[in-house]
Design a protein around this motif. Structure first.
Motif, short mmCIF file in Angstrom:
data_model
loop_
_atom_site.label_atom_id
_atom_site.label_comp_id
_atom_site.label_asym_id
_atom_site.label_seq_id
_atom_site.Cartn_x
_atom_site.Cartn_y
_atom_site.Cartn_z
N GLU A 263 53.41 63.48 26.14
CA GLU A 263 52.71 63.93 27.34
C GLU A 263 52.15 62.72 28.07
OE1 GLU A 263 49.65 66.41 25.85
OE2 GLU A 263 50.97 68.12 25.49
N ILE A 264 52.29 62.71 29.40
CA ILE A 264 51.66 61.67 30.21
C ILE A 264 50.24 62.14 30.51
CG2 ILE A 264 51.69 60.39 32.38
CD1 ILE A 264 54.73 60.71 32.41
N VAL A 265 49.28 61.52 29.86
CA VAL A 265 47.89 61.93 29.99
C VAL A 265 47.25 61.33 31.23
CG1 VAL A 265 45.62 61.86 28.87
CG2 VAL A 265 47.68 62.18 27.49
N GLU A 266 47.61 60.09 31.53
CA GLU A 266 46.94 59.38 32.62
C GLU A 266 47.79 58.19 33.05
OE1 GLU A 266 42.88 56.69 33.25
OE2 GLU A 266 43.04 58.04 31.52
N THR A 267 47.73 57.89 34.32
CA THR A 267 48.25 56.63 34.83
C THR A 267 47.10 55.90 35.51
OG1 THR A 267 48.91 57.54 36.98
CG2 THR A 267 50.55 57.61 35.20
N GLY A 268 47.20 54.60 35.56
CA GLY A 268 46.11 53.85 36.17
C GLY A 268 46.57 52.51 36.71
N VAL A 269 45.78 51.98 37.63
CA VAL A 269 46.06 50.69 38.25
C VAL A 269 44.78 49.88 38.28
CG1 VAL A 269 46.70 49.51 40.39
CG2 VAL A 269 47.93 51.58 39.69
N GLY A 270 44.87 48.65 37.83
CA GLY A 270 43.75 47.73 37.93
C GLY A 270 44.20 46.45 38.60
N VAL A 271 43.42 45.96 39.56
CA VAL A 271 43.74 44.70 40.23
C VAL A 271 42.84 43.63 39.63
CG1 VAL A 271 43.80 43.45 42.40
CG2 VAL A 271 44.46 45.86 42.33
N ARG A 272 43.48 42.68 38.97
CA ARG A 272 42.75 41.67 38.21
C ARG A 272 42.61 40.39 39.01
NH1 ARG A 272 46.90 43.04 33.42
NH2 ARG A 272 48.25 42.75 35.22
N PRO A 273 41.40 39.86 39.16
CA PRO A 273 41.20 38.63 39.93
C PRO A 273 41.68 37.41 39.16
CG PRO A 273 39.13 39.33 38.97
CD PRO A 273 40.14 40.40 38.62
N ALA A 274 42.39 36.54 39.85
CA ALA A 274 42.92 35.34 39.19
C ALA A 274 42.86 34.15 40.13
CB ALA A 274 44.36 35.58 38.74
N PHE A 275 42.51 33.00 39.57
CA PHE A 275 42.62 31.74 40.31
C PHE A 275 44.05 31.21 40.16
CE2 PHE A 275 38.01 31.89 39.37
CZ PHE A 275 37.53 31.74 40.67
N SER A 276 44.34 30.14 40.84
CA SER A 276 45.71 29.64 40.88
C SER A 276 46.22 29.22 39.50
CB SER A 276 45.81 28.45 41.84
OG SER A 276 44.94 27.41 41.45
N ASP A 277 45.32 28.78 38.62
CA ASP A 277 45.74 28.36 37.27
C ASP A 277 45.60 29.47 36.24
OD1 ASP A 277 43.01 28.49 37.10
OD2 ASP A 277 42.72 26.39 36.51
N ASN A 278 45.20 30.66 36.67
CA ASN A 278 45.03 31.82 35.79
C ASN A 278 43.93 31.63 34.74
OD1 ASN A 278 47.06 33.24 37.13
ND2 ASN A 278 48.65 32.49 35.75
N LEU A 279 43.04 30.68 34.97
CA LEU A 279 41.92 30.45 34.06
C LEU A 279 40.61 30.87 34.72
CD1 LEU A 279 42.87 26.95 32.58
CD2 LEU A 279 43.11 29.19 31.48
N PRO A 280 39.66 31.39 33.95
CA PRO A 280 38.40 31.85 34.54
C PRO A 280 37.48 30.69 34.86
CG PRO A 280 38.33 32.10 32.17
CD PRO A 280 39.72 31.62 32.50
N ARG A 281 36.47 30.98 35.67
CA ARG A 281 35.49 29.98 36.04
C ARG A 281 34.08 30.57 35.97
NH1 ARG A 281 40.01 28.46 38.15
NH2 ARG A 281 40.51 26.62 39.36
#
Length: 333
Positions: A263-281
């Motif tokens: 059964e497909i219970v849920e679908t979802g979308v999240g937009v994740r913030p990223a810098f150019s090097d994909n590392l957090p600051r």
């Protein structure tokens, strides 16, 4: 010290915890009307620094290796320490070798051991990699548990409110992600689906390698599985696309055909913030400290970023105290 934390996603909650445990009086302001609904809500919850090293830089491993211990201490009972299994179809053994060459902290497992560790995958895969020191959690349960723990510590929460609704703070921690308006950030759209089937049991996250569409399946409670996730360079928060849904479900069925009847219970979308090097600051901007750019490593890297932010806040406060002491000494002289 009174500190306002803007945002109640994983970055905001972990920052609030680190500040509160060091003695700050913390208030959390969240524009949403309840906990959840942000990118953290749709995360996989894999605490897998060694696996992530396959496509991430060394700091992700260095910063994330203690994440499971942090979550265990902050939210007792929420972390499952069963490792991560990585498998590939025989025709994709090259992908398995590539993954092994780019990672560490694993040991090779054969068909018999795969069947022993994950009986429902018996006979389906001949070779794999086991990362025994990795862990996972359910992001929604962990966030709820952390919220309750913070409330018990006296942290105040204001939902349906932004920073302008509250005032009188010595410092602010900006954990608003894409809403921070930082032009250096790009959005990385991640789509996921939650399936329910009593016909599959997994003890740990399983990653299925494929040259075009790699997939992970993370077990939840009550026969539910989080299947993810796409990585699309987009800020769009619209519904899951038909193409992504077909690819996610097709890959899930390749892992185990019983997912075809789930059964497909849920679908979802999240937009994740990223810098150019994909590392957090973690950055100081006057009286505000910003945590951003967690990319696809929110639950893995948030504890380390929270510690850095708390260190910065309290070091700023100590510098201010020393400056006042120095001025006072000069006046006395």
């Amino acid at each position: 010290m009174r500190v306002l934390v803007q945002g109640a996603g994983v970055a905001g909650l972990t920052a609030a915890f680190e500040l509160a445990r060091r003695g700050a009086a913390v208030t959390v302001a969240e524009t949403g009307h309840a906990l959840g609904g942000n990118a953290s809500w749709f995360a996989g919850g894999m605490l897998a620094p060694w696996c992530e090293r396959e496509s991430a830089e060394q700091p992700v491993l260095d910063l994330g290796r203690d994440a499971a211990d942090w979550w265990d201490a902050a939210t007792p009972g929420q972390v499952t320490r069963a490792g991560t299994m990585v498998v590939a179809a025989p025709r994709d053994n090259g992908e398995l070798e590539r993954f092994a060459s780019r990672t560490s902290g694993h040991r090779r497992v054969d068909e018999d051991e795969i069947a022993l560790l994950e009986p429902d995958l018996a006979g389906r895969f001949r070779r794999g990699l086991l990362f025994p020191d990795e862990a996972h959690l359910d992001p929604r349960q962990a966030m709820a548990a952390l919220h309750d723990r913070l409330a018990d510590k006296g942290v105040e929460f204001h939902f349906g409110a932004d920073a302008s609704a509250v005032s009188g703070f010595d410092r602010q921690i900006d954990c608003t992600g894409m809403a921070a308006g930082d032009d250096r950030l790009r959005g990385v759209r991640g789509e996921m689906v939650i399936l329910n089937t009593p016909d599959v049991s997994l003890s740990r996250p399983v990653r299925l390698l494929h040259p075009r569409f790699p997939l992970y399946v993370v077990p939840r409670t009550d026969h539910r599985f989080m299947v993810g996730a796409t990585m699309i360079e987009s800020r769009s928060t619209g519904p899951v696309t038909a193409r992504s849904m077909m690819e996610l479900l097709s890959a899930a069925c390749a892992l185990h055909p019983a997912f075809g009847e789930a059964e497909i219970v849920e679908t979802g979308v999240g937009v994740r913030p990223a810098f150019s090097d994909n590392l957090p600051r973690v950055e100081a901007r006057g009286r505000t400290v910003a945590i951003n750019g967690l990319y696809r490593h929110g639950f893995l890297l948030a504890p380390a970023m929270a510690r850095q932010a708390a260190d910065l806040v309290f070091s700023q406060d100590r510098t201010k105290e020393l400056a006042h002491e120095t001025v006072g000494q000069r006046r006395s002289a």
